[in-house]
Design an enzyme around this catalytic site. Structure first.
Site, PDB file in Angstrom:
ATOM      1  N   ILE A  42       7.085   1.735   3.640  1.00  0.00           N
ATOM      2  CA  ILE A  42       6.078   2.799   3.521  1.00  0.00           C
ATOM      3  C   ILE A  42       4.784   2.464   4.263  1.00  0.00           C
ATOM      4  O   ILE A  42       3.846   3.248   4.269  1.00  0.00           O
ATOM      5  CB  ILE A  42       5.772   3.115   2.040  1.00  0.00           C
ATOM      6  CG1 ILE A  42       5.347   1.839   1.287  1.00  0.00           C
ATOM      7  CG2 ILE A  42       6.973   3.761   1.372  1.00  0.00           C
ATOM      8  CD1 ILE A  42       4.912   2.092  -0.137  1.00  0.00           C
ATOM      9  N   GLY A  43       4.762   1.290   4.878  1.00  0.00           N
ATOM     10  CA  GLY A  43       3.584   0.892   5.643  1.00  0.00           C
ATOM     11  C   GLY A  43       3.922  -0.307   6.511  1.00  0.00           C
ATOM     12  O   GLY A  43       4.766  -1.127   6.146  1.00  0.00           O
ATOM     13  N   GLY A  61       2.036  -3.108   9.514  1.00  0.00           N
ATOM     14  CA  GLY A  61       0.934  -3.561  10.359  1.00  0.00           C
ATOM     15  C   GLY A  61       1.448  -4.577  11.352  1.00  0.00           C
ATOM     16  O   GLY A  61       2.666  -4.800  11.466  1.00  0.00           O
ATOM     17  N   GLY A  62       0.519  -5.207  12.069  1.00  0.00           N
ATOM     18  CA  GLY A  62       0.918  -6.193  13.061  1.00  0.00           C
ATOM     19  C   GLY A  62       1.658  -7.366  12.463  1.00  0.00           C
ATOM     20  O   GLY A  62       2.608  -7.892  13.066  1.00  0.00           O
ATOM     21  N   SER A 114       2.539  -7.453   8.870  1.00  0.00           N
ATOM     22  CA  SER A 114       2.929  -7.162   7.485  1.00  0.00           C
ATOM     23  C   SER A 114       3.796  -5.913   7.418  1.00  0.00           C
ATOM     24  O   SER A 114       3.746  -5.066   8.302  1.00  0.00           O
ATOM     25  CB  SER A 114       1.689  -6.974   6.606  1.00  0.00           C
ATOM     26  OG  SER A 114       0.956  -5.836   7.030  1.00  0.00           O
ATOM     27  N   VAL A 165       5.138  -3.063   4.228  1.00  0.00           N
ATOM     28  CA  VAL A 165       4.972  -2.657   2.832  1.00  0.00           C
ATOM     29  C   VAL A 165       6.219  -1.884   2.410  1.00  0.00           C
ATOM     30  O   VAL A 165       6.588  -0.895   3.052  1.00  0.00           O
ATOM     31  CB  VAL A 165       3.713  -1.784   2.644  1.00  0.00           C
ATOM     32  CG1 VAL A 165       3.534  -1.442   1.166  1.00  0.00           C
ATOM     33  CG2 VAL A 165       2.476  -2.496   3.180  1.00  0.00           C
ATOM     34  N   LYS A 187       3.783  -5.715  -0.429  1.00  0.00           N
ATOM     35  CA  LYS A 187       3.344  -6.031   0.931  1.00  0.00           C
ATOM     36  C   LYS A 187       3.774  -7.455   1.279  1.00  0.00           C
ATOM     37  O   LYS A 187       3.391  -8.407   0.599  1.00  0.00           O
ATOM     38  CB  LYS A 187       1.818  -5.902   1.033  1.00  0.00           C
ATOM     39  CG  LYS A 187       1.271  -6.202   2.424  1.00  0.00           C
ATOM     40  CD  LYS A 187      -0.249  -6.003   2.459  1.00  0.00           C
ATOM     41  CE  LYS A 187      -0.814  -6.260   3.840  1.00  0.00           C
ATOM     42  NZ  LYS A 187      -2.284  -6.047   3.884  1.00  0.00           N
ATOM     43  N   ASP A 231     -12.573  -3.940   8.373  1.00  0.00           N
ATOM     44  CA  ASP A 231     -11.496  -3.173   8.995  1.00  0.00           C
ATOM     45  C   ASP A 231     -11.364  -1.783   8.363  1.00  0.00           C
ATOM     46  O   ASP A 231     -10.272  -1.344   8.005  1.00  0.00           O
ATOM     47  CB  ASP A 231     -10.175  -3.930   8.889  1.00  0.00           C
ATOM     48  CG  ASP A 231      -9.139  -3.443   9.908  1.00  0.00           C
ATOM     49  OD1 ASP A 231      -9.532  -2.742  10.861  1.00  0.00           O
ATOM     50  OD2 ASP A 231      -7.942  -3.769   9.748  1.00  0.00           O
TER      51      ASP A 231
END
Length: 358
Positions: free
Chosen positions: A87-88, A90-91, A93, A95, A109, A208
């Site tokens: 559901i998410g 990042g560079g 990570s 989730v 996460k 951020d």
């Protein structure tokens, strides 16, 4: 002789009276301290009430007032060996949507650190430490963690409506955020950043702020997340940071910070200004010409004119002030909270009057 006896009796009576007064003062001092302690300690249920908008947990499963240490095997079970929906991302990570043993839906996460990077491990430790320390209705609530492998895991409350970035840039016109929802979201973000800056003992700079780091719950309440870049422990003065350790995301980072490597609360204020401009315009500001957007006073066309022109003008002025070239010219987060709060109060008053007329 009689006079001497009377004098002795008077001295004795005075001593007894003094003793009684001193005992009374000591008792009152102890009583006041006890009462003070009782007032400062939260009653049962106060903390629970603050985080009551998250999932329901049983005491046996997870006490919402504590942070549990999970084993990696438990993390694998929650995510069905990492096969549940992502559901998410990042560079460094991912989730996952997950469930606790009792069925409560949570987000897990995973900090990816296959190379054993000290910097990435530090980011995980920093995020874990700050989420355990900061309790606020608009900060994502941590439920547990696992740190027995290089890939650290954070178990957090699930925000059902996704990120602000997703809500702002959906193509479905039926799901466009209303102007009222946007001003409320802006106010809640300002409130939580003000809390980080001024109410956490030593100030915390998020570093951020951007729409993809703002989660929304079922009622579209803000849940600020991703504290891996956050800095804590600053005094009232700004602190220099090496340019090699730049934090933040392109398009949202303070240009003054990029030029000088100097970090302060004003860096968050600049990022908030960019985020505010994105809320007003509906344009993905990270890839747009921000100066042009500010000059054109652009308001999201998907709102179809359903907004107050004076409010949008005031919000654009605030965005400009937040993005001022000189950090010293920018407002504090406390000032921003006051400015948006006044706009929201006026808006609610107008709505109330309109309803009463109807």
């Amino acid at each position: 002789m009689v006079a001497a006896a009377a004098l002795s009796a008077g001295i004795a009576a005075g001593a007894i009276l003094s003793g009684i007064i001193m005992l009374s003062m000591c008792w009152r001092r102890r009583h006041c301290k006890k009462a003070q302690r009782e007032r400062s300690e939260p009653e049962k249920g106060q903390i629970t009430a603050r985080v009551a908008d998250g999932p329901d947990f049983t005491e046996e499963e997870d006490d919402v007032n504590s942070v549990k240490r999970f084993t990696w095997a438990e993390i694998e079970r929650m995510t069905e060996n990492f096969s549940t929906p992502v559901i998410g991302e990042g560079g460094y990570s991912k989730v996952y949507l997950a469930r606790l043993r009792g069925g409560a839906v949570v987000a897990v996460k995973i900090h990816i650190n296959g190379g054993g990077s000290v910097r990435l491990r530090r980011a995980f430790t920093r995020e874990l430490d700050l989420l355990r320390r900061v309790r606020h209705p608009h900060v994502i609530r941590i439920i547990g963690f696992c740190d027995d492998r290089e890939e650290g895991a954070l178990v957090m409350e699930y925000a059902a409506r996704g990120t602000l970035h997703e809500k702002l840039h959906l193509t479905d016109s039926q799901q466009v955020l209303s102007w009222s929802a946007r001003t409320r979201i802006a106010l809640q973000i300002a409130q939580v950043v003000d809390h980080l800056h001024n109410e956490c003992g030593l100030p915390i700079i998020h570093c951020d702020l951007k729409p993809s780091n703002v989660l929304l719950d079922e009622q579209l309440n803000v849940k600020l997340c991703d504290f891996g870049s956050a800095m804590s422990g600053f005094g009232p003065t700004i602190s220099a940071n090496p340019k090699s350790a730049m934090e933040g995301s392109p398009g949202y980072v303070d240009p003054h910070y990029i030029r000088t490597g100097v970090l302060s609360k004003n860096c968050d204020v600049y990022s908030f200004g960019v985020l505010l401009l994105e809320l007003i315009s509906g344009v993905e500001v990270s890839t747009a010409d921000k100066t042009k957007l500010l000059e054109e006073d652009l308001v999201d066309s998907r709102l179809r004119g359903d907004f107050d022109g004076e409010e949008t003008a005031a919000m654009l002025v605030l965005a400009r002030r937040c993005m001022a070239e000189q950090p010293s010219s920018r407002p504090s987060m406390a000032e921003i909270v006051g400015a948006i709060g006044r706009l929201r109060t006026a808006e609610e008053l107008v709505i109330s009057v309109e309803k009463s007329v109807v």
